[in-house]
Structure formats: structure tokens, C-alpha cells
Design a protein around this motif. Structure first.
Motif, mmCIF file in Angstrom:
data_model
loop_
_atom_site.group_PDB
_atom_site.id
_atom_site.type_symbol
_atom_site.label_atom_id
_atom_site.label_comp_id
_atom_site.label_asym_id
_atom_site.label_seq_id
_atom_site.Cartn_x
_atom_site.Cartn_y
_atom_site.Cartn_z
ATOM 1 N N ILE A 1 82.290 22.226 65.377
ATOM 2 C CA ILE A 1 83.377 21.352 65.461
ATOM 3 C C ILE A 1 84.506 21.687 64.702
ATOM 4 C CG2 ILE A 1 83.911 19.128 65.014
ATOM 5 C CD1 ILE A 1 81.057 18.187 65.286
ATOM 6 N N GLY A 2 84.411 22.224 63.591
ATOM 7 C CA GLY A 2 85.600 22.706 62.919
ATOM 8 C C GLY A 2 86.107 21.990 61.787
ATOM 9 N N ALA A 3 85.396 20.841 61.281
ATOM 10 C CA ALA A 3 85.788 20.053 60.131
ATOM 11 C C ALA A 3 85.719 20.563 58.948
ATOM 12 C CB ALA A 3 85.281 18.708 60.393
ATOM 13 N N LYS A 4 86.435 20.083 58.106
ATOM 14 C CA LYS A 4 86.357 20.716 56.706
ATOM 15 C C LYS A 4 85.237 20.056 55.912
ATOM 16 C CE LYS A 4 90.101 21.704 54.428
ATOM 17 N NZ LYS A 4 91.338 21.781 53.745
ATOM 18 N N THR A 5 84.372 20.699 55.079
ATOM 19 C CA THR A 5 83.251 20.122 54.436
ATOM 20 C C THR A 5 83.326 20.394 53.138
ATOM 21 O OG1 THR A 5 82.016 22.321 55.077
ATOM 22 C CG2 THR A 5 81.549 20.422 56.435
ATOM 23 N N VAL A 6 82.927 19.324 52.091
ATOM 24 C CA VAL A 6 82.852 19.339 50.780
ATOM 25 C C VAL A 6 81.588 18.845 50.642
ATOM 26 C CG1 VAL A 6 83.880 18.468 48.669
ATOM 27 C CG2 VAL A 6 85.196 18.686 50.779
ATOM 28 N N ALA A 7 80.860 19.502 49.496
ATOM 29 C CA ALA A 7 79.387 18.992 48.953
ATOM 30 C C ALA A 7 79.810 18.519 47.734
ATOM 31 C CB ALA A 7 78.452 20.365 48.921
ATOM 32 N N VAL A 8 79.104 17.534 47.252
ATOM 33 C CA VAL A 8 79.134 16.999 45.906
ATOM 34 C C VAL A 8 77.876 16.669 45.473
ATOM 35 C CG1 VAL A 8 79.747 14.873 44.381
ATOM 36 C CG2 VAL A 8 81.270 15.508 46.617
ATOM 37 N N THR A 9 77.162 17.550 44.482
ATOM 38 C CA THR A 9 76.105 17.658 44.146
ATOM 39 C C THR A 9 75.860 17.584 42.660
ATOM 40 O OG1 THR A 9 75.597 20.086 44.013
ATOM 41 C CG2 THR A 9 75.477 19.054 46.124
ATOM 42 N N CYS A 10 74.677 17.655 42.186
ATOM 43 C CA CYS A 10 74.478 17.490 40.672
ATOM 44 C C CYS A 10 74.077 18.863 40.095
ATOM 45 C CB CYS A 10 73.517 16.487 40.092
ATOM 46 S SG CYS A 10 74.332 14.792 40.450
ATOM 47 N N ARG A 11 73.860 19.941 41.287
ATOM 48 C CA ARG A 11 73.350 21.103 40.672
ATOM 49 C C ARG A 11 74.458 22.388 41.024
ATOM 50 N NH1 ARG A 11 67.830 22.104 44.001
ATOM 51 N NH2 ARG A 11 68.158 24.326 43.243
ATOM 52 N N ASP A 12 74.260 23.529 40.080
ATOM 53 C CA ASP A 12 75.218 24.452 40.581
ATOM 54 C C ASP A 12 75.272 25.095 41.761
ATOM 55 O OD1 ASP A 12 76.404 24.409 38.099
ATOM 56 O OD2 ASP A 12 74.994 25.572 36.982
ATOM 57 N N CYS A 13 74.075 25.503 42.351
ATOM 58 C CA CYS A 13 73.840 26.049 43.466
ATOM 59 C C CYS A 13 72.691 25.404 44.427
ATOM 60 C CB CYS A 13 73.369 27.645 43.335
ATOM 61 S SG CYS A 13 73.473 28.642 44.814
ATOM 62 N N SER A 14 72.898 25.335 45.721
ATOM 63 C CA SER A 14 71.886 24.802 46.653
ATOM 64 C C SER A 14 72.327 25.113 47.939
ATOM 65 C CB SER A 14 72.099 23.358 46.530
ATOM 66 O OG SER A 14 73.422 22.764 47.065
ATOM 67 N N VAL A 15 71.425 24.811 48.820
ATOM 68 C CA VAL A 15 71.699 25.277 50.468
ATOM 69 C C VAL A 15 73.156 24.405 50.801
ATOM 70 C CG1 VAL A 15 70.885 25.016 52.779
ATOM 71 C CG2 VAL A 15 69.515 25.675 50.873
ATOM 72 N N LEU A 16 73.146 23.306 50.542
ATOM 73 C CA LEU A 16 74.462 22.576 50.804
ATOM 74 C C LEU A 16 75.618 23.162 50.246
ATOM 75 C CD1 LEU A 16 75.630 19.935 52.215
ATOM 76 C CD2 LEU A 16 75.222 18.572 50.292
ATOM 77 N N SER A 17 75.508 23.403 48.962
ATOM 78 C CA SER A 17 76.933 23.752 48.291
ATOM 79 C C SER A 17 77.279 25.203 48.812
ATOM 80 C CB SER A 17 76.639 23.870 46.856
ATOM 81 O OG SER A 17 75.668 24.965 46.373
#
Length: 324
Positions: free
Chosen positions: A113-129
Motif C-alpha cells: 500500500i505504501g503507508a509509513k509504519t512505526v513500531a512502538v515496543t518495549c524491546r530493542d529488536c523484534s520482527v515488528l521493529s
């Protein structure tokens, strides 16, 4: 177990997490605010489990404070609601671990789609981040629950993060109480800032008034037929206001009556001339303040236009019923 001690320990643990998260908040947060400010689409906030409730609340707060936003549930998005996302949108994902399968399954489609994505997590590294354009890590000390299992400190920090984001955007956009009232017309603030006398006053057939040639008897009949107001306006043939005659005036008049012929007198002889008046554009809350003056409570007020013509009648009871 000392219940109060345990409760205070929860407060302390969560406060420590908030302090830590605040200290680690940095340039990534500033960049997110600037990106949202420059966004021509909407802000879409996603979360699953406990984070979904926080995400929903953040979207609601942002919307209330002037930033178009909505919550999107991952399960619904995977069954068609990804179509709600457009290229110009910013999608913010709330996830403590960043490993939630439902959320991560959304990423390939959003990249297309092309939308900008931002991950807000409590870990340094993850699949989402790793899969998002930007990552903000919210540092916490530990969860406040027994064995540190249930999301407690993490959801509190995410909640405050969302509030900080919404408030910063509010201040940058010069959002005012009047703007807030437009979005909350049924709330107390909305009613205070938006509603005018014109929204409350009675007009036309519901407006109690008589012409200056009317008798006291005719005036009482008019007053009785529209008793919800508690008084009658007296006007001339051009509809210009001459005075009012209220329930209080009637009670005082009855006390002075020696004979029934008095009620055949013209109302202009016993009315209260030069009453307090208001314009239709007057704020309803200002009218209520005037009418509830501790020194002299006013039950009704005639509403006039710029030519002093009667256009409505306002009752203090109607203002109170509005919830002002």
C-alpha cells in the motif's frame, strides 16, 4: 497480605517505569510528531490484546484533540479492513514484544500500500521493529503484576506515550477550547462554548407575548397557556419590546387587588418596564450566569434583535435542563 502496601508497590513500580521511559524518549519521538504533522492522510493505530485497548484510547484522544486518527484491529484488518489504509497514512503499531503474529502479518500488505509504519515496543529488536520504517522503544523496569507476567507497567507507559503524542500535536496545531467544543457538542465544555441563546429560547407560537392594549385578564390567559416560561413580554404594534409581566408580578398584583375589575386594566399599567434583555447570539452560559446572579435571580429574559424587536423568550429552567 498488607493490601495497602501491595497497592502502593504497584504505583511505585509503574512510576519507575514511567520515569525510565521518559528519560529514554528521544529523537524518534520528535520525528514521529513531525511526520504526523506533515501527514496528508490519517493516523492509524494498531494493537492486539491489552495493547489494543491502549491503541484505541490513543486514537480517541488524538481525534478529540484535532489529529484525525482511528483504531484498527489486526484480526479485522486481515479480513478486509487493510483496505482502510491508504498510501498517505501513518500506521503506528503498539506491541510490547513486537512478536504478535496477527500484527506482523499486516506488514507485507502495508508495504504494498505504501503507508509509513512505526513500531512502538518495549524491546530493542523484534520482527515488528525490523519490518517497520521507524521504531520507538519504550523502556520499562518491570511489570507490576505477580511474577511480572500480565501487562501492567508496559500498558501504562504506552498509554502515557500516546497521551504525550496527542498533546504535542494539539499544541503544535494551536488547538483551542473552541475547537474541542466543536468535537464535543454534547459535553459540558461543548455546551458552554457552542450553545447560544438562540439555541434555547422559545420563538413564534411558543413565545408568550401580548400587545400593549391587552388587559391584565388577557395577559394572564396568555401566560397560563404557555406557563413553561413563567412570564409574558409586552410589545407595541411593531413588535418592539415595552416590558414584561412575570409570575412574580402577578402574585404581587393579586395581593393588592381590592376588586375583580382590576383585571380589566391594561397590562401596560402594571408591567415591569425596561427589563433586562439579551441578544440571540449571547452565549447560553453567559445568559445562565446573568440569570443566576446571587443578588437577584431572573426567571425569564426577553430576547431582542438590534431594533429592540422581540424575537424570543428565555427561561432559566431551560438553560439548566441543558446541563450547562
Amino acid at each position: 497480605m498488607d493490601i495497602l502496601k501491595e497497592a502502593r508497590e504497584v504505583f511505585l513500580t509503574q512510576r519507575q517505569s514511567l520515569d525510565k521511559a521518559m528519560q529514554y524518549l528521544g529523537d524518534e519521538f520528535v520525528q514521529l510528531v513531525e511526520d504526523i504533522r506533515g501527514c496528508t492522510g490519517r493516523v492509524i493505530i494498531v494493537g492486539v490484546g491489552k495493547s489494543s485497548h491502549v491503541a484505541s484510547k490513543t486514537a480517541a484522544t488524538m481525534t478529540s484533540l484535532g489529529t484525525p486518527a482511528f483504531f484498527l484491529h489486526p484480526a479485522e484488518s486481515l479480513h478486509g479492513d487493510l483496505g482502510r489504509i491508504c498510501q498517505d497514512d501513518i500506521v503506528i503499531f503498539y506491541s510490547k514484544s513486537g512478536e504478535s503474529e496477527e500484527i506482523n502479518q499486516m506488514l507485507p500488505s502495508i508495504r504494498v500500500i505504501g503507508a509509513k509504519t512505526v513500531a512502538v515496543t518495549c524491546r530493542d529488536c523484534s520482527v515488528l521493529s525490523r519490518g517497520c520504517d521507524h521504531h520507538i522503544r519504550l523502556s520499562i523496569t518491570e511489570e507490576a503484576s505477580t511474577y511480572h507476567i500480565a501487562p501492567t507497567s508496559s500498558t501504562t507507559v504506552m498509554m502515557v506515550f500516546g497521551d504525550a503524542l496527542a498533546v504535542c500535536l494539539e499544541k503544535l496545531s494551536d488547538f483551542t477550547p473552541d475547537d474541542f467544543a466543536v468535537f464535543h457538542p454534547s459535553g459540558s465544555l461543548g455546551k458552554r462554548l457552542l450553545f447560544t441563546v438562540a439555541d434555547v429560547m422559545v420563538t413564534e407560537d411558543d413565545m408568550p407575548f401580548v400587545y400593549e392594549g391587552a388587559t391584565i385578564k388577557e395577559t394572564i390567559i396568555e401566560m397560563t397557556s404557555k406557563a413553561v416560561i413563567g412570564g409574558v413580554a409586552i410589545v407595541n404594534e411593531s413588535q418592539k419590546l415595552l416590558g414584561i409581566f412575570t409570575d412574580g408580578d402577578l402574585r404581587r398584583l393579586v395581593g393588592k387587588m381590592k376588586e375583580m375589575s382590576v383585571i380589566e386594566k391594561r397590562i401596560i399599567e402594571v408591567m415591569s418596564p425596561n427589563p433586562i434583555t439579551l441578544f440571540p447570539s449571547t452565549k447560553a452560559i453567559d445568559a445562565l450566569t446573568l440569570m443566576q446572579n446571587p443578588d437577584k435571580t431572573i426567571g425569564i429574559v426577553p430576547i431582542i434583535d438590534n431594533d429592540s424587536k422581540l424575537v424570543g423568550m428565555l427561561s432559566v429552567n431551560d438553560l439548566i435542563k441543558m446541563g450547562l
